[in-house]
Write a protein that holds these residues in place. Sequence first.
Motif: not given
Length: 179
Positions: A10-11, A13-14, A17-18, A106, A109, A113
């Motif tokens: 999930p991290a 992917q975030r 996306t960011a 970003e 994120a 991550e």
Amino acid sequence: MTTNAIVTTPAIQRLATARAAVVKAAAAAQAAHDAHSNLLVKLADAQARADESLSDFRSGKIDEATSALRKAIADADAKDLQKMINDSAENLAQLNDASNGAMLAEANAKVAELYEQRVEEGSRLEAIISEIESKLLDAVVERYRVQAEIDPDSLKWMKIYKPSPALDELVRRGRVPGF
């Protein structure tokens, strides 16, 4: 047949996306900056045309009526362009804010991550430590059994296994070697 699976979390992917949002916001801001620059160039051209109409009149190239008409058209263009520039500047400010927000998201994120990676690495290392500890205890028990077969009267713990000073410090005092 081997497959190289891409691991996503999930991290990650975030973060992806960011990063995509940063690229999108930067592209929108760049396009707006380019359009704004074009408007500024057009404004300068309109102002130059107004100045040129006066200059042409003064040099006798054109009559007063033609000069007045050209200047009025150039001034009207300049006024319209100035309004467009003002609107563009407001739009630029909003796009710059959006771009800055995307860059902040970003960065956040990326921190998340990296944290996720560290937690995962910590769990992996904990499993290794548990495995090594289990093997150590198994070896000590086996050493004890062998010693019992050799000489049952010599079963003093410290003669069977003595931990290293670093391990002793870690276990007894909680002091991690090297820190």
